[in-house]
Design a protein around this motif. Structure first.
Motif, short mmCIF file in Angstrom:
data_model
loop_
_atom_site.label_atom_id
_atom_site.label_comp_id
_atom_site.label_asym_id
_atom_site.label_seq_id
_atom_site.Cartn_x
_atom_site.Cartn_y
_atom_site.Cartn_z
N LEU A 116 0.65 -1.17 0.12
CA LEU A 116 0.12 -0.10 0.02
C LEU A 116 0.98 1.28 0.16
N SER A 117 1.97 1.25 0.75
CA SER A 117 2.81 2.40 0.72
C SER A 117 3.44 2.61 -0.59
N PHE A 118 3.90 1.63 -1.37
CA PHE A 118 4.42 1.72 -2.64
C PHE A 118 3.49 2.24 -3.62
N ALA A 119 2.13 1.70 -3.32
CA ALA A 119 1.18 2.16 -4.37
C ALA A 119 0.75 3.63 -4.07
N CYS A 120 0.88 3.89 -3.07
CA CYS A 120 0.43 5.44 -2.52
C CYS A 120 1.75 6.51 -3.36
N SER A 121 3.00 5.73 -3.04
CA SER A 121 3.91 6.76 -3.33
C SER A 121 3.98 6.78 -5.07
N VAL A 122 3.70 5.65 -5.74
CA VAL A 122 3.58 5.87 -7.11
C VAL A 122 2.51 6.86 -7.65
N PHE A 123 1.30 6.55 -6.84
CA PHE A 123 0.20 7.49 -7.18
C PHE A 123 0.52 8.89 -7.05
N ALA A 124 1.13 9.13 -5.80
CA ALA A 124 1.54 10.59 -5.39
C ALA A 124 2.49 11.22 -6.51
N GLY A 125 3.63 10.30 -7.06
CA GLY A 125 4.30 10.63 -8.07
C GLY A 125 3.93 11.10 -9.31
N ASN A 126 2.83 10.33 -9.74
CA ASN A 126 2.00 10.83 -10.99
C ASN A 126 1.16 11.75 -10.82
N VAL A 127 0.72 12.07 -9.86
CA VAL A 127 -0.35 13.32 -9.44
C VAL A 127 0.91 14.46 -9.70
N LEU A 128 1.94 14.61 -8.79
CA LEU A 128 2.86 15.46 -8.68
C LEU A 128 3.21 15.93 -10.44
N ALA A 129 3.80 14.84 -11.06
CA ALA A 129 4.09 15.07 -12.20
C ALA A 129 3.16 15.54 -13.31
N ALA A 130 1.86 15.28 -13.15
CA ALA A 130 0.74 15.70 -13.86
C ALA A 130 0.59 17.15 -13.39
N ASP A 131 0.81 17.47 -12.04
CA ASP A 131 0.48 18.99 -11.91
C ASP A 131 1.86 19.96 -12.43
N ASP A 132 3.07 19.26 -12.51
CA ASP A 132 4.02 20.06 -13.12
C ASP A 132 3.83 20.48 -14.66
N ALA A 133 3.10 19.32 -15.07
CA ALA A 133 2.81 19.66 -16.78
C ALA A 133 1.86 20.87 -16.78
N LYS A 134 0.73 20.99 -15.83
CA LYS A 134 -0.22 21.78 -15.95
C LYS A 134 0.43 23.28 -15.59
N LYS A 135 1.49 23.28 -14.81
CA LYS A 135 1.90 24.77 -14.72
C LYS A 135 2.63 25.54 -15.48
N ALA A 136 2.91 25.07 -16.49
CA ALA A 136 3.47 25.86 -17.81
C ALA A 136 2.40 26.29 -18.62
N PRO A 137 2.22 27.51 -18.40
CA PRO A 137 1.19 28.38 -19.51
C PRO A 137 1.61 28.36 -20.72
N SER A 138 0.50 28.06 -21.68
CA SER A 138 0.78 28.41 -23.02
C SER A 138 0.93 29.79 -23.48
N PRO A 139 1.50 30.16 -24.53
CA PRO A 139 1.46 31.56 -25.06
C PRO A 139 0.55 32.39 -25.21
N ALA A 140 -0.80 31.59 -25.31
CA ALA A 140 -2.06 32.62 -25.35
C ALA A 140 -2.29 32.78 -23.76
N GLN A 141 -2.18 31.71 -22.95
CA GLN A 141 -2.54 31.97 -21.65
C GLN A 141 -1.57 33.22 -21.11
N GLN A 142 -0.04 33.04 -21.60
CA GLN A 142 0.68 34.17 -20.86
C GLN A 142 0.13 35.60 -21.42
N ALA A 143 -0.30 35.49 -22.54
CA ALA A 143 -0.76 36.70 -23.09
C ALA A 143 -1.91 37.54 -22.44
N GLN A 144 -2.82 36.48 -22.13
CA GLN A 144 -4.05 36.72 -21.45
C GLN A 144 -3.61 37.25 -19.97
#
Length: 115
Positions: free
Chosen positions: A11-39
């Motif tokens: 369970l600990s391993f599964a949680c750490s893998v899941f948390a890692g995937n969630v954090l990686a997804a958050d990192d991908a969402k943090k970079a705004p597109s050029p249109a978002q930057q302009a807005q």
């Protein structure tokens, strides 16, 4: 007891893998597109102008709506690329009308785009 430890470990391993995937997804969402930057830049500029004018309530809402849609002077920096795009179209048309090719076309385009 060994089963409980194994279960906890899994369970600990599964949680750490899941948390890692969630954090990686958050990192991908943090970079705004050029249109978002302009807005975002437009929003900052409009907010600053509304604050400088000491607008409040409905007056501020109306100003922000117009500003963000490009109907006020605050949106002028965002309109600049359209001007460059129009320049490019005009210069391309002129170069085509003159049937310019190669280096001659490059020089004409450079001079035309400089204004």
């Amino acid at each position: 007891m060994a089963v409980n430890k194994a279960l906890i470990l899994c369970l600990s391993f599964a949680c750490s893998v899941f948390a890692g995937n969630v954090l990686a997804a958050d990192d991908a969402k943090k970079a705004p597109s050029p249109a978002q930057q302009a807005q975002q830049e437009r929003m900052k500029s409009c907010n600053k102008d509304a604050k400088d004018k000491a607008l409040k309530g409905d007056e501020r809402k109306a100003f922000m709506s117009n500003c963000l849609s490009g109907k006020t002077e605050s949106a002028a920096p965002a309109a600049e690329p359209a001007t460059q795009q129009n320049k490019m179209k005009t210069c391309n048309k002129e170069a085509g009308d003159k049937a310019l090719k190669g280096d001659e076309r490059k020089k004409f385009m450079s001079d035309c785009l400089k204004g």
